[in-house]
Design an enzyme around this catalytic site. Structure first.
Site, PDB file in Angstrom:
ATOM      1  N   GLY A 101    -101.240 -32.428  85.156  1.00  0.00           N
ATOM      2  CA  GLY A 101     -99.896 -31.997  84.760  1.00  0.00           C
ATOM      3  C   GLY A 101     -98.762 -32.831  85.315  1.00  0.00           C
ATOM      4  N   ASP A 142     -98.297 -26.060  80.864  1.00  0.00           N
ATOM      5  CA  ASP A 142     -98.016 -26.992  81.964  1.00  0.00           C
ATOM      6  C   ASP A 142     -96.621 -26.797  82.550  1.00  0.00           C
ATOM      7  OD1 ASP A 142    -100.499 -28.007  81.416  1.00  0.00           O
ATOM      8  OD2 ASP A 142     -99.870 -30.106  81.440  1.00  0.00           O
ATOM      9  N   ALA A 163     -95.478 -32.696  83.123  1.00  0.00           N
ATOM     10  CA  ALA A 163     -94.746 -31.427  83.206  1.00  0.00           C
ATOM     11  C   ALA A 163     -94.088 -31.272  84.570  1.00  0.00           C
ATOM     12  CB  ALA A 163     -95.689 -30.255  82.946  1.00  0.00           C
ATOM     13  N   ALA A 164     -94.804 -31.629  85.637  1.00  0.00           N
ATOM     14  CA  ALA A 164     -94.227 -31.464  86.977  1.00  0.00           C
ATOM     15  C   ALA A 164     -93.002 -32.357  87.151  1.00  0.00           C
ATOM     16  CB  ALA A 164     -95.269 -31.769  88.050  1.00  0.00           C
ATOM     17  N   PRO A 217    -101.471 -38.047  89.946  1.00  0.00           N
ATOM     18  CA  PRO A 217    -101.890 -39.178  89.123  1.00  0.00           C
ATOM     19  C   PRO A 217    -101.582 -38.947  87.638  1.00  0.00           C
ATOM     20  CG  PRO A 217    -103.796 -37.982  89.991  1.00  0.00           C
ATOM     21  CD  PRO A 217    -102.591 -37.409  90.647  1.00  0.00           C
TER      22      PRO A 217
HETATM   23  O1  PMV Z   1    -104.510 -32.833  80.527  1.00  0.00           O
HETATM   24  P1  PMV Z   1    -103.222 -32.143  80.647  1.00  0.00           P
HETATM   25  O2  PMV Z   1    -102.816 -31.848  82.048  1.00  0.00           O
HETATM   26  O3  PMV Z   1    -102.147 -32.793  79.863  1.00  0.00           O
HETATM   27  O4  PMV Z   1    -103.430 -30.666  80.040  1.00  0.00           O
HETATM   28  C1  PMV Z   1    -103.428 -30.450  78.684  1.00  0.00           C
HETATM   29  C2  PMV Z   1    -103.847 -29.066  78.365  1.00  0.00           C
HETATM   30  C3  PMV Z   1    -104.155 -28.860  76.894  1.00  0.00           C
HETATM   31  O5  PMV Z   1    -104.576 -27.510  76.743  1.00  0.00           O
HETATM   32  C4  PMV Z   1    -105.267 -29.785  76.433  1.00  0.00           C
HETATM   33  C5  PMV Z   1    -102.932 -29.114  76.033  1.00  0.00           C
HETATM   34  C6  PMV Z   1    -101.848 -28.072  76.172  1.00  0.00           C
HETATM   35  O6  PMV Z   1    -100.718 -28.397  75.808  1.00  0.00           O
HETATM   36  O7  PMV Z   1    -102.113 -26.928  76.589  1.00  0.00           O
END
Ligand code: PMV
Length: 316
Positions: free
Chosen positions: A101, A146, A104-105, A95
């Site tokens: 992530g 990520d 990134a994935a 989602p």
């Molecule tokens: O919410 P996500 O999956 O985009 O994770 C972000 C993680 C953070 O630590 C908030 C940002 C980062 O780049 O590490």
């Protein structure tokens, strides 16, 4: 000419999200939800990128909008002299904006898939670095955690761009749930808000960040020893710190409190917060009660398990 399919896993950040942006360590693992990219040759010139999830299609004309990170990847390969006309379909079960992530994935799967399609020999490190360029467009100031986990998979200790894989003992009687609030938020905005609180309250925040660092050290030992009681407790403390830096919202709090009340060992926001997801560690026998208690606050509940593999590429 060959067609290529690449897939990369979603992730959950167990410990240290946000703190990792300022150089703290963090622990992250891949989970069994995937983003897939199919790349086929295109008869005409140029390229077409289609995202099933975003409902977008881009053929190189005008503004790519939310597909811009993928254009960045194409630019990197073009800059090295590689291009062949292609059609890419991005199809992700992760989602969007949920803290698992997805960006990134998809970037990692796209990078690995396109490299193979173009016949470029890339290392995992190259894939992760190129996907990081794409992540910068989405996140502004990503820590790199990520793209690293989507590339390498498994359990990873991450600090300032370097990482090591952790050997984890996972006793069978424990399970993981990810509860997605369905409240999409921008990671970039959440990170900016945290950094501005950090600047305003530096002396207090330095101590919060120090506590977050301690948690990661203890959590590594708990994971390696399969000490799930300690792991749960450390998750709860980590969540408290995330509340203190301002990324909790009423829905995430309701989920965390109910999960704990109905027997979870640990529950915390995972990822950027301000919406997104809560991860819950519990004994198998408590899972149904926990799910019942949080159902009204969530859009979707995923029973997940940590996985050991990162990005994979298949050629047909
Ligand atoms: O919410 P996500 O999956 O985009 O994770 C972000 C993680 C953070 O630590 C908030 C940002 C980062 O780049 O590490």
């Amino acid at each position: 000419m060959v067609s290529v399919t690449a897939r990369a896993p979603a992730k959950i950040i167990w410990f240290g999200e946000h703190f990792v942006v300022l150089g703290n360590p963090a622990i992250v693992s891949s989970i069994n939800i995937y983003a897939t990219v199919h790349i086929t040759p295109l008869g005409a010139g140029g390229f077409v990128i289609e995202s099933r999830n975003l409902g977008l299609k881009y053929d190189g004309e005008g503004d790519p909008g939310r597909l811009k990170p993928f254009i960045r990847v194409i630019e990197v390969f073009r800059g090295k002299g590689f291009f062949k006309p292609f059609h890419a379909i991005i199809d992700s079960k992760i989602p969007i904006g949920s803290g698992m992530g997805s960006s990134a994935a998809t970037a990692v799967a796209f990078t690995a898939g396109l490299a193979r399609f173009l016949g470029i020999d890339v290392s995992l490190d190259d894939i992760s670095k190129i996907a990081f360029e794409a992540e910068k467009i989405v996140h502004g100031r990503p820590s790199g955690i990520d793209n690293t986990i989507a590339t390498y998979g498994g359990f990873i200790y991450y600090e300032k761009g370097s990482f090591k894989k952790l050997k984890v003992r996972w006793p069978r009687e424990y399970m993981l749930i990810v509860a997605d609030t369905g409240i999409e938020r921008s990671t970039k905005k959440a990170v900016e808000a945290v950094l501005s609180r950090y600047k305003r309250r530096m002396r207090i925040m330095e101590r919060v960040y120090e506590a977050a660092r301690e948690i990661v050290g203890e959590a590594m030992r708990a994971l390696e020893n399969g000490d799930m009681e300690s792991l749960g407790e450390l998750m709860n403390i980590n969540h408290g710190l995330l509340v203190s830096i301002g990324v909790a919202i009423p829905e995430t709090e309701a989920i965390v409190h109910n999960a704990i009340r109905y027997g979870a060992l640990g529950a915390k926001i995972t990822g950027a917060g301000m919406g997104g997801s809560v991860m819950i560690l519990a004994r198998r026998e408590d899972i149904n009660n926990i799910i019942r208690s949080i159902r009204k606050y969530v859009k979707k509940i995923y029973k997940v398990r940590p996985t050991s593999k990162g990005v994979r590429v298949l050629t047909k």
